[in-house]
Design a protein around this motif. Sequence first.
Motif, PDB file in Angstrom:
ATOM      1  N   VAL A  89      46.364  49.231  53.655  1.00  0.00           N
ATOM      2  CA  VAL A  89      46.314  47.816  53.228  1.00  0.00           C
ATOM      3  C   VAL A  89      45.535  47.583  52.266  1.00  0.00           C
ATOM      4  CG1 VAL A  89      46.566  47.281  55.573  1.00  0.00           C
ATOM      5  CG2 VAL A  89      44.168  47.996  54.895  1.00  0.00           C
ATOM      6  N   ILE A  90      45.755  46.475  51.592  1.00  0.00           N
ATOM      7  CA  ILE A  90      45.114  46.198  50.242  1.00  0.00           C
ATOM      8  C   ILE A  90      44.435  44.544  50.515  1.00  0.00           C
ATOM      9  CG2 ILE A  90      46.968  45.375  48.953  1.00  0.00           C
ATOM     10  CD1 ILE A  90      45.549  46.216  46.562  1.00  0.00           C
ATOM     11  N   SER A  91      43.051  44.555  49.883  1.00  0.00           N
ATOM     12  CA  SER A  91      42.548  42.971  50.494  1.00  0.00           C
ATOM     13  C   SER A  91      42.842  42.144  49.064  1.00  0.00           C
ATOM     14  CB  SER A  91      41.064  43.226  50.663  1.00  0.00           C
ATOM     15  OG  SER A  91      40.319  43.803  49.531  1.00  0.00           O
ATOM     16  N   ALA A  92      42.781  40.935  49.266  1.00  0.00           N
ATOM     17  CA  ALA A  92      42.530  39.950  48.519  1.00  0.00           C
ATOM     18  C   ALA A  92      41.133  39.357  48.077  1.00  0.00           C
ATOM     19  CB  ALA A  92      43.411  38.745  48.726  1.00  0.00           C
ATOM     20  N   GLY A  93      40.683  39.163  46.922  1.00  0.00           N
ATOM     21  CA  GLY A  93      39.529  38.401  46.623  1.00  0.00           C
ATOM     22  C   GLY A  93      38.444  39.861  46.190  1.00  0.00           C
ATOM     23  N   SER A  94      37.162  39.368  46.135  1.00  0.00           N
ATOM     24  CA  SER A  94      36.237  40.239  45.777  1.00  0.00           C
ATOM     25  C   SER A  94      35.174  40.425  46.886  1.00  0.00           C
ATOM     26  CB  SER A  94      35.432  39.994  44.351  1.00  0.00           C
ATOM     27  OG  SER A  94      34.384  40.865  44.045  1.00  0.00           O
ATOM     28  N   PRO A  95      34.708  41.790  47.057  1.00  0.00           N
ATOM     29  CA  PRO A  95      35.424  43.096  46.457  1.00  0.00           C
ATOM     30  C   PRO A  95      36.602  43.670  46.884  1.00  0.00           C
ATOM     31  CG  PRO A  95      33.828  43.470  48.390  1.00  0.00           C
ATOM     32  CD  PRO A  95      33.698  41.812  48.245  1.00  0.00           C
ATOM     33  N   TYR A 112      39.879  52.872  48.086  1.00  0.00           N
ATOM     34  CA  TYR A 112      39.518  52.068  46.542  1.00  0.00           C
ATOM     35  C   TYR A 112      38.724  51.082  46.777  1.00  0.00           C
ATOM     36  CZ  TYR A 112      40.560  49.334  42.356  1.00  0.00           C
ATOM     37  OH  TYR A 112      40.466  48.479  41.366  1.00  0.00           O
ATOM     38  N   LEU A 113      37.649  50.754  45.967  1.00  0.00           N
ATOM     39  CA  LEU A 113      36.623  49.898  45.816  1.00  0.00           C
ATOM     40  C   LEU A 113      36.400  49.182  44.599  1.00  0.00           C
ATOM     41  CD1 LEU A 113      34.429  47.789  47.487  1.00  0.00           C
ATOM     42  CD2 LEU A 113      33.047  49.961  46.977  1.00  0.00           C
ATOM     43  N   ASN A 114      36.614  48.093  44.378  1.00  0.00           N
ATOM     44  CA  ASN A 114      36.261  47.260  43.113  1.00  0.00           C
ATOM     45  C   ASN A 114      35.284  46.052  43.435  1.00  0.00           C
ATOM     46  OD1 ASN A 114      36.055  45.572  40.683  1.00  0.00           O
ATOM     47  ND2 ASN A 114      38.156  46.683  39.775  1.00  0.00           N
ATOM     48  N   GLU A 115      34.030  46.020  43.016  1.00  0.00           N
ATOM     49  CA  GLU A 115      33.404  44.832  43.214  1.00  0.00           C
ATOM     50  C   GLU A 115      33.018  43.884  42.207  1.00  0.00           C
ATOM     51  OE1 GLU A 115      30.051  46.511  46.265  1.00  0.00           O
ATOM     52  OE2 GLU A 115      30.237  47.922  44.404  1.00  0.00           O
ATOM     53  N   ASP A 116      34.041  43.908  40.904  1.00  0.00           N
ATOM     54  CA  ASP A 116      33.945  42.982  39.977  1.00  0.00           C
ATOM     55  C   ASP A 116      34.191  41.563  40.640  1.00  0.00           C
ATOM     56  OD1 ASP A 116      34.752  41.229  37.719  1.00  0.00           O
ATOM     57  OD2 ASP A 116      34.533  42.972  36.765  1.00  0.00           O
ATOM     58  N   PHE A 120      41.114  40.147  41.931  1.00  0.00           N
ATOM     59  CA  PHE A 120      41.775  39.759  42.934  1.00  0.00           C
ATOM     60  C   PHE A 120      43.035  40.254  42.777  1.00  0.00           C
ATOM     61  CE2 PHE A 120      44.216  36.524  45.379  1.00  0.00           C
ATOM     62  CZ  PHE A 120      43.136  35.885  46.041  1.00  0.00           C
ATOM     63  N   TYR A 121      43.314  40.983  43.812  1.00  0.00           N
ATOM     64  CA  TYR A 121      44.658  41.755  44.019  1.00  0.00           C
ATOM     65  C   TYR A 121      45.706  40.886  44.995  1.00  0.00           C
ATOM     66  CZ  TYR A 121      43.310  46.246  41.956  1.00  0.00           C
ATOM     67  OH  TYR A 121      42.817  47.153  41.178  1.00  0.00           O
ATOM     68  N   ASP A 122      46.798  40.864  44.392  1.00  0.00           N
ATOM     69  CA  ASP A 122      47.881  39.973  44.944  1.00  0.00           C
ATOM     70  C   ASP A 122      49.002  40.863  45.645  1.00  0.00           C
ATOM     71  OD1 ASP A 122      47.268  37.528  43.631  1.00  0.00           O
ATOM     72  OD2 ASP A 122      47.539  38.597  41.982  1.00  0.00           O
TER      73      ASP A 122
END
Length: 339
Positions: A89-95, A112-116, A120-122
């Motif tokens: 699963v992948i989340s939308a928004g930050s983080p 995977y973690l990106n806190e920028d 915003f992954y689609d």
Amino acid sequence: MLKTLLFLVTIGSASYAQEVKIIPQETASGASLRGISAVNEKVAWASGTGGTVLRTVDGGTTWQNVTVPEETKTDFRDIEAFSANEAIVISAGSPAKIYKTMDGGKNWKLTYLNEDEKIFYDAMGFWDSKNGIAFSDAMDGHLVIITTKDGGETWNEIDYKKLPPSPEGEGGFAASGTCLTTLGKSTVWIGLGSPASRVFKSENKGETWTVVETPMKRPKLTGGIFSLAFSTPTYGIAVGGDYEDDKNREQNAAITKDGGQTWHIVKENQPNGYRSVVALVPGTKWWVSAGTSGVDLSKDNGLTWEAVTTDGYHAASFGSSKVGWLSGPKGKIARIDIE
């Protein structure tokens, strides 16, 4: 409520009736479910708000809640399932977060973690159980695209210098997890929203890209391409519109016959409003599109569309030529039976 659409199908000199049934399922969930992934006629997974992940292994008779622990504020907009036990699963928004399970959702691993604050992954997609790709809205003049070669255990960002530049505000819509679609062993397309509603394409797992504008562009940033899918390397369909004007039928579907180099709007008998997903019924010329104003079926490769129901859904996925699923708001899931 069960929805049924009856078609008369002719093969040679013989004709027979074929039914499409939309059968609501019980989930005991109130989440907005924008991710759905069917493995086969028995196994399917769904994902959504509140860290929600649901799973069925009995064709939808029961749905098990396998929500990711401690992620009650996370919105999982896309899910990719490979078996009854393995899903990502992948989340939308930050983080931005990606989780993986190998035991049917009993345990989840953050891979995977990106806190920028601008990430915003689609959507994401996989060519096989090992090789996959995901993308975020543009940051600093380019899309953010990551790939995996080990089944989502690790992710690597593609060098932005390899990507076409993006205008300010360019991005996709995390509406169904299908504005990115893969085909074969290495081809991927990404459909984007306004201002240009462009389509990115790579034939080598993201190493190099081409990009074209499409006639799907809308005057507002709430419109554009929301989903695309391909039946062959050359034939594909994109759907969308404006989610704030969900009964508007203008510029909400387009077809390509040359692998995405050119796109042509469906001008007559188009889907009955904004659509957030388009899905091919495997092994046929039938396609399903769905959005907040209803579900449509095309049985002629997207040239004409007919309403199945005005009940709203966000996402769709097929496990075979006979069985698929729709997911939507307030925990709504329905099974699609084609008989």
